[in-house]
Scaffold this motif. Structure first.
Motif, PDB file in Angstrom:
ATOM      1  N   HIS A  94      29.313  30.160 -10.526  1.00  0.00           N
ATOM      2  CA  HIS A  94      27.876  30.444 -10.591  1.00  0.00           C
ATOM      3  C   HIS A  94      27.324  30.155 -11.994  1.00  0.00           C
ATOM      4  O   HIS A  94      26.193  29.669 -12.120  1.00  0.00           O
ATOM      5  N   ASP A  95      28.097  30.448 -13.023  1.00  0.00           N
ATOM      6  CA  ASP A  95      27.635  30.177 -14.390  1.00  0.00           C
ATOM      7  C   ASP A  95      27.542  28.677 -14.666  1.00  0.00           C
ATOM      8  O   ASP A  95      26.631  28.224 -15.349  1.00  0.00           O
ATOM      9  N   VAL A  96      28.501  27.907 -14.127  1.00  0.00           N
ATOM     10  CA  VAL A  96      28.530  26.470 -14.378  1.00  0.00           C
ATOM     11  C   VAL A  96      27.454  25.741 -13.587  1.00  0.00           C
ATOM     12  O   VAL A  96      26.761  24.868 -14.118  1.00  0.00           O
ATOM     13  N   CYS A  97      27.328  26.098 -12.314  1.00  0.00           N
ATOM     14  CA  CYS A  97      26.375  25.390 -11.456  1.00  0.00           C
ATOM     15  C   CYS A  97      25.763  26.379 -10.469  1.00  0.00           C
ATOM     16  O   CYS A  97      26.209  26.482  -9.319  1.00  0.00           O
ATOM     17  N   PRO A  98      24.772  27.137 -10.914  1.00  0.00           N
ATOM     18  CA  PRO A  98      24.194  28.159 -10.031  1.00  0.00           C
ATOM     19  C   PRO A  98      23.447  27.550  -8.846  1.00  0.00           C
ATOM     20  O   PRO A  98      22.622  26.663  -9.009  1.00  0.00           O
ATOM     21  N   THR A  99      23.820  28.014  -7.671  1.00  0.00           N
ATOM     22  CA  THR A  99      23.152  27.598  -6.438  1.00  0.00           C
ATOM     23  C   THR A  99      22.948  28.852  -5.595  1.00  0.00           C
ATOM     24  O   THR A  99      23.463  29.926  -5.922  1.00  0.00           O
ATOM     25  N   GLY A 100      22.235  28.693  -4.520  1.00  0.00           N
ATOM     26  CA  GLY A 100      22.062  29.816  -3.598  1.00  0.00           C
ATOM     27  C   GLY A 100      23.402  30.268  -3.037  1.00  0.00           C
ATOM     28  O   GLY A 100      23.673  31.456  -2.899  1.00  0.00           O
ATOM     29  N   ARG A 101      24.263  29.297  -2.721  1.00  0.00           N
ATOM     30  CA  ARG A 101      25.577  29.615  -2.183  1.00  0.00           C
ATOM     31  C   ARG A 101      26.422  30.361  -3.218  1.00  0.00           C
ATOM     32  O   ARG A 101      27.057  31.364  -2.910  1.00  0.00           O
ATOM     33  N   SER A 102      26.437  29.868  -4.464  1.00  0.00           N
ATOM     34  CA  SER A 102      27.258  30.520  -5.490  1.00  0.00           C
ATOM     35  C   SER A 102      26.747  31.933  -5.768  1.00  0.00           C
ATOM     36  O   SER A 102      27.533  32.839  -6.037  1.00  0.00           O
ATOM     37  N   SER A 103      25.451  32.116  -5.654  1.00  0.00           N
ATOM     38  CA  SER A 103      24.869  33.448  -5.841  1.00  0.00           C
ATOM     39  C   SER A 103      25.321  34.398  -4.740  1.00  0.00           C
ATOM     40  O   SER A 103      25.696  35.546  -5.007  1.00  0.00           O
ATOM     41  N   GLN A 141      38.996  36.343  -7.264  1.00  0.00           N
ATOM     42  CA  GLN A 141      37.831  35.810  -6.565  1.00  0.00           C
ATOM     43  C   GLN A 141      36.560  36.037  -7.375  1.00  0.00           C
ATOM     44  O   GLN A 141      35.694  35.153  -7.448  1.00  0.00           O
ATOM     45  N   PHE A 142      36.449  37.221  -7.991  1.00  0.00           N
ATOM     46  CA  PHE A 142      35.276  37.514  -8.812  1.00  0.00           C
ATOM     47  C   PHE A 142      35.202  36.543  -9.993  1.00  0.00           C
ATOM     48  O   PHE A 142      34.133  35.990 -10.286  1.00  0.00           O
ATOM     49  N   ALA A 143      36.332  36.349 -10.670  1.00  0.00           N
ATOM     50  CA  ALA A 143      36.355  35.447 -11.825  1.00  0.00           C
ATOM     51  C   ALA A 143      35.946  34.036 -11.408  1.00  0.00           C
ATOM     52  O   ALA A 143      35.119  33.401 -12.077  1.00  0.00           O
ATOM     53  N   GLN A 144      36.496  33.558 -10.304  1.00  0.00           N
ATOM     54  CA  GLN A 144      36.169  32.221  -9.825  1.00  0.00           C
ATOM     55  C   GLN A 144      34.687  32.116  -9.457  1.00  0.00           C
ATOM     56  O   GLN A 144      34.011  31.149  -9.825  1.00  0.00           O
ATOM     57  N   ALA A 145      34.174  33.112  -8.746  1.00  0.00           N
ATOM     58  CA  ALA A 145      32.758  33.099  -8.353  1.00  0.00           C
ATOM     59  C   ALA A 145      31.847  33.158  -9.566  1.00  0.00           C
ATOM     60  O   ALA A 145      30.814  32.473  -9.620  1.00  0.00           O
ATOM     61  N   ARG A 146      32.217  33.967 -10.549  1.00  0.00           N
ATOM     62  CA  ARG A 146      31.410  34.099 -11.775  1.00  0.00           C
ATOM     63  C   ARG A 146      31.362  32.766 -12.510  1.00  0.00           C
ATOM     64  O   ARG A 146      30.305  32.318 -12.956  1.00  0.00           O
ATOM     65  N   ILE A 147      32.517  32.114 -12.636  1.00  0.00           N
ATOM     66  CA  ILE A 147      32.577  30.821 -13.333  1.00  0.00           C
ATOM     67  C   ILE A 147      31.756  29.772 -12.586  1.00  0.00           C
ATOM     68  O   ILE A 147      30.940  29.071 -13.190  1.00  0.00           O
TER      69      ILE A 147
END
Length: 82
Positions: free
Chosen positions: A23-32, A15-21
């Protein structure tokens, strides 16, 4: 520290890896928020204060899980040979 089960630790690391990717690809408030949540969970699971410490601890735990599996397999092999 209570040691997390391997399955749960693997799931949180994924989950961390997916969230990090994401957020890095398309940072949004939700991804943060998702990244913050999973980082918090990983830190709690590993009794760490930073994500760097949590990842390092997770690596050590995963290595220990592997070593434990190898030891069990070796003992099972010895029992079968006897």
């Amino acid at each position: 520290m209570m040691v997390p089960a391997e399955k749960e630790l693997r799931a949180v690391l994924a989950q961390f890896a997916q969230a990090r990717i994401e957020h890095d690809v398309c940072p949004t408030g939700r991804s943060s928020r998702v990244l913050e949540d999973v980082t918090y969970t990983l830190c709690v699971m590993t009794a760490s204060r930073t994500v760097e410490q949590a990842l390092s601890t997770a690596d050590l735990l995963m290595e220990q899980y592997r070593a434990d599996r190898e030891a069990v397999a070796a003992q099972a092999g010895e029992a079968l040979a006897a």
